[in-house]
Write a protein that holds these residues in place. Structure first.
Motif, short mmCIF file in Angstrom:
data_model
loop_
_atom_site.label_atom_id
_atom_site.label_comp_id
_atom_site.label_asym_id
_atom_site.label_seq_id
_atom_site.Cartn_x
_atom_site.Cartn_y
_atom_site.Cartn_z
N ASP A 90 0.83 -1.21 0.00
CA ASP A 90 0.00 0.00 0.00
C ASP A 90 0.87 1.26 0.00
O ASP A 90 0.67 2.17 0.80
N ARG A 91 1.86 1.26 -0.87
CA ARG A 91 2.76 2.39 -1.12
C ARG A 91 3.78 2.64 -0.01
O ARG A 91 4.55 3.58 -0.09
N LYS A 92 3.82 1.82 1.02
CA LYS A 92 4.86 1.92 2.06
C LYS A 92 5.94 0.92 1.74
O LYS A 92 5.65 -0.25 1.51
N VAL A 93 7.18 1.37 1.75
CA VAL A 93 8.31 0.49 1.44
C VAL A 93 8.97 0.09 2.76
O VAL A 93 9.31 0.94 3.58
N PHE A 94 9.12 -1.21 2.96
CA PHE A 94 9.71 -1.77 4.17
C PHE A 94 11.04 -2.42 3.85
O PHE A 94 11.18 -3.10 2.82
N ASP A 95 12.01 -2.24 4.74
CA ASP A 95 13.28 -2.95 4.63
C ASP A 95 13.12 -4.25 5.42
O ASP A 95 13.14 -4.25 6.65
N VAL A 96 12.97 -5.34 4.71
CA VAL A 96 12.75 -6.65 5.34
C VAL A 96 14.01 -7.50 5.30
O VAL A 96 13.95 -8.72 5.37
N MET A 152 -4.81 -6.61 4.33
CA MET A 152 -3.64 -5.81 3.94
C MET A 152 -3.23 -4.87 5.07
O MET A 152 -2.04 -4.73 5.37
N LYS A 153 -4.20 -4.26 5.74
CA LYS A 153 -3.89 -3.37 6.86
C LYS A 153 -3.22 -4.16 7.99
O LYS A 153 -2.33 -3.64 8.66
N GLY A 154 -3.66 -5.39 8.18
CA GLY A 154 -3.02 -6.24 9.19
C GLY A 154 -1.56 -6.51 8.86
O GLY A 154 -0.70 -6.49 9.74
N TRP A 155 -1.28 -6.75 7.58
CA TRP A 155 0.11 -6.95 7.16
C TRP A 155 0.93 -5.68 7.35
O TRP A 155 2.08 -5.72 7.79
N ILE A 156 0.34 -4.53 7.03
CA ILE A 156 1.05 -3.25 7.21
C ILE A 156 1.38 -3.05 8.69
O ILE A 156 2.49 -2.65 9.04
N GLU A 157 0.43 -3.34 9.56
CA GLU A 157 0.66 -3.20 11.00
C GLU A 157 1.77 -4.16 11.45
O GLU A 157 2.67 -3.77 12.20
N HIS A 158 1.71 -5.39 10.98
CA HIS A 158 2.74 -6.38 11.32
C HIS A 158 4.12 -5.90 10.87
O HIS A 158 5.08 -5.93 11.63
N PHE A 159 4.22 -5.47 9.62
CA PHE A 159 5.50 -5.01 9.08
C PHE A 159 5.98 -3.75 9.79
O PHE A 159 7.17 -3.60 10.04
N SER A 160 5.06 -2.84 10.11
CA SER A 160 5.44 -1.59 10.79
C SER A 160 6.02 -1.86 12.17
O SER A 160 6.87 -1.11 12.65
N ASN A 161 5.55 -2.91 12.83
CA ASN A 161 6.06 -3.26 14.15
C ASN A 161 7.36 -4.05 14.09
O ASN A 161 8.09 -4.10 15.07
N LYS A 162 7.64 -4.67 12.96
CA LYS A 162 8.78 -5.57 12.87
C LYS A 162 9.93 -5.02 12.02
O LYS A 162 11.09 -5.31 12.29
N TYR A 163 9.61 -4.23 11.00
CA TYR A 163 10.63 -3.76 10.06
C TYR A 163 10.61 -2.24 9.96
O TYR A 163 9.65 -1.59 10.37
N ILE A 164 11.64 -1.70 9.36
CA ILE A 164 11.77 -0.25 9.20
C ILE A 164 11.03 0.18 7.93
O ILE A 164 11.22 -0.40 6.87
#
Length: 175
Positions: A90-96, A152-164
């Protein structure tokens, strides 16, 4: 059969209970007052910062700067060269990169690396047809159902808590 007890004040205590109480007291005491060893007289005193602080890592991770990515500029960050792994939702880029075992080339989510994973994450599908081609406009995701958007929002929340969160995904012609 008579058992041996002795009186402590108005309490009657068996030797077994007294032993267990002493063992418990010992363990509690060692937890509250750990034995911190003091340096001996022959322990060398550190003469520099580098010698005194050995907890520092051998090398620090590269600094991550928040920036805009297009699907084309995001694609090289797929981890195939052993480098950073980025993906967008959703247009947010995460460093995983820390999740290389999941998002790296051999990971179960490896096809999302260096790509916009929004549709695949929303639909819980790892199929390649979930990925928008890198030279096409960004997927507007207008056909997603309410439950898919919530997913998708759940994945964004998960990624936001775990990755930059290291960037924003924009159209190819915006940079």
């Amino acid at each position: 059969m008579d058992t041996f007890h002795f009186n402590v004040g108005s309490l009657q205590v068996s030797p077994l209970n007294a032993s267990l109480a002493l063992v418990n007291f010992y363990f509690i005491y060692t937890l509250l007052f750990p034995n911190v060893s003091q340096p001996s007289a022959d322990t060398p005193v550190p003469s520099s910062y580098e010698q005194a602080y050995t907890w520092r890592p051998q090398a620090h991770s590269p600094t991550i700067i928040f920036k805009k990515y297009t699907p084309k500029t995001l694609q090289p960050f797929d981890g195939k060269d052993g480098g950073r792994i980025l993906l967008a939702i959703d247009r947010k880029v995460f460093d995983v990169s820390n999740g290389r075992s999941f998002y790296g080339p051999d990971g179960m989510y490896g096809n999302f690396a260096g790509r916009d994973a929004s549709r695949g994450m929303a639909k819980q599908s790892f199929d390649l047809e979930m990925l928008t081609p890198v030279d096409a406009p960004l997927d507007p995701l207008k056909d997603l159902t309410k439950s898919e958007r919530e997913n998708m929002k759940g994945w964004i929340e998960h990624f936001s808590n775990k990755y930059i969160v290291c960037g924003e995904l924009v159209e190819n012609d915006e940079i």
